[in-house]
Motif scaffolding. Sequence first.
Motif, short mmCIF file in Angstrom:
data_model
loop_
_atom_site.label_atom_id
_atom_site.label_comp_id
_atom_site.label_asym_id
_atom_site.label_seq_id
_atom_site.Cartn_x
_atom_site.Cartn_y
_atom_site.Cartn_z
N LYS A 139 -27.45 -36.84 40.41
CA LYS A 139 -27.83 -35.29 40.38
C LYS A 139 -28.86 -35.28 39.09
O LYS A 139 -29.68 -34.21 39.24
N TYR A 189 -32.22 -35.46 40.07
CA TYR A 189 -32.78 -34.33 40.78
C TYR A 189 -32.74 -32.85 39.83
O TYR A 189 -34.05 -32.45 39.99
N HIS A 197 -36.36 -31.14 39.56
CA HIS A 197 -36.76 -29.67 39.71
C HIS A 197 -36.97 -28.82 38.73
O HIS A 197 -38.06 -28.11 38.90
N PRO A 253 -32.96 -32.01 47.07
CA PRO A 253 -31.85 -32.77 46.58
C PRO A 253 -31.51 -33.90 47.58
O PRO A 253 -30.69 -35.00 47.13
N PHE A 291 -32.49 -37.54 46.84
CA PHE A 291 -31.89 -38.22 45.66
C PHE A 291 -30.37 -38.78 45.92
O PHE A 291 -29.76 -39.24 45.26
#
Length: 308
Positions: free
Chosen positions: A53, A56, A60, A69, A72
């Motif tokens: 996360k 990502y 982003h 998302p 990933f």
Amino acid sequence: MKVSRRGFFQVLGLGAAGAVASPDRSDASSPSASLGEGMGMLVDTTECIGCRKCEYACDHAHELTGQPPSAFEDLSILDTPRRMDEDSFTVVNRYPNPDNPEKPISVKIQCMHCLRPACTSACLVGALQVAENGAVVYEAWKCLGCRYCMVACPFGVPTYEYHEPFTPQVRKCTFCHERVTHEGKIPACAEMCPPMALTFGQRSELLELAHKKIADNPERYINHVYGEHEVGGTSWLYLAPREFEELGFLKLGPGALPSLTEPIQHAIFKFGIPPLTLYGLLGAMMWAYRNGDDPPVSHDMEGETNDA
Ligand code: SF4
Ligand code: SF4
Ligand code: SF4
């Protein structure tokens, strides 16, 4: 010490901390440089679940690849060691855990934001600088594209936009400098990390926290905070359940590398060392340093060069 991890000292880095300080090269190699000041991030690898996360969030926040998302969610790639590239400021790798094979150890990597960075020292034009809050930031308009920073970095962090024909840039984690200083947010990766394995805050407080965690849970952590002393200290700090060399970290000494690179840089101007020679010198120094040798040059290298 009262700690709220995700927003730990969330206000750090605001206001005056956003200013970019000119690199003070003499101070950078001084033992009295501001160790312990500035912001930091504590990565607790025992809490990281390898979810990607953070990758990502970084992608982003910095509009790197623009992938959704779901791109990933492939966690199988964690088993093949990856490095950062021009479109990935951070990556997560996964290592076997002999103590608990069911729970491999995941490690997020990015620029370490060294307290006395070799990259800023190697940069001839100050395109890489240390901000007042400790972030090592890049100003593309100053960059000559010489890539000495890439050779000098002991962690092999900076990457380069080789595919960009007109305005290639050096690329690396920014410590979310804009978000932190101008938007009052914490770094995107720390904000999104589900188990809060990333704690953002004052480096000195994070060191206290890290040592308290080790003291409270000696069976969970080895007694080593990576980044506390390596290469003169780094803003990103790590806790781990096993030796860091097993987790892809280099064994590096406490010496700050600007004391090695600055004399070479000075010699460029003084003696007109050609670029290829400089690459060779920097490369040889970093190779030796990363392999645990004593520093190949000393503070009096400038004098030695003078004699040559
Ligand atoms: S890790 Fe490398 S690129 Fe990052 S601040 Fe340190 S020397 Fe510079
Ligand atoms: S601090 Fe910001 S730039 Fe650095 S890895 Fe985290 S999200 Fe990416
Ligand atoms: S978001 Fe947090 S838990 Fe997930 S991989 Fe990144 S550091 Fe680990």
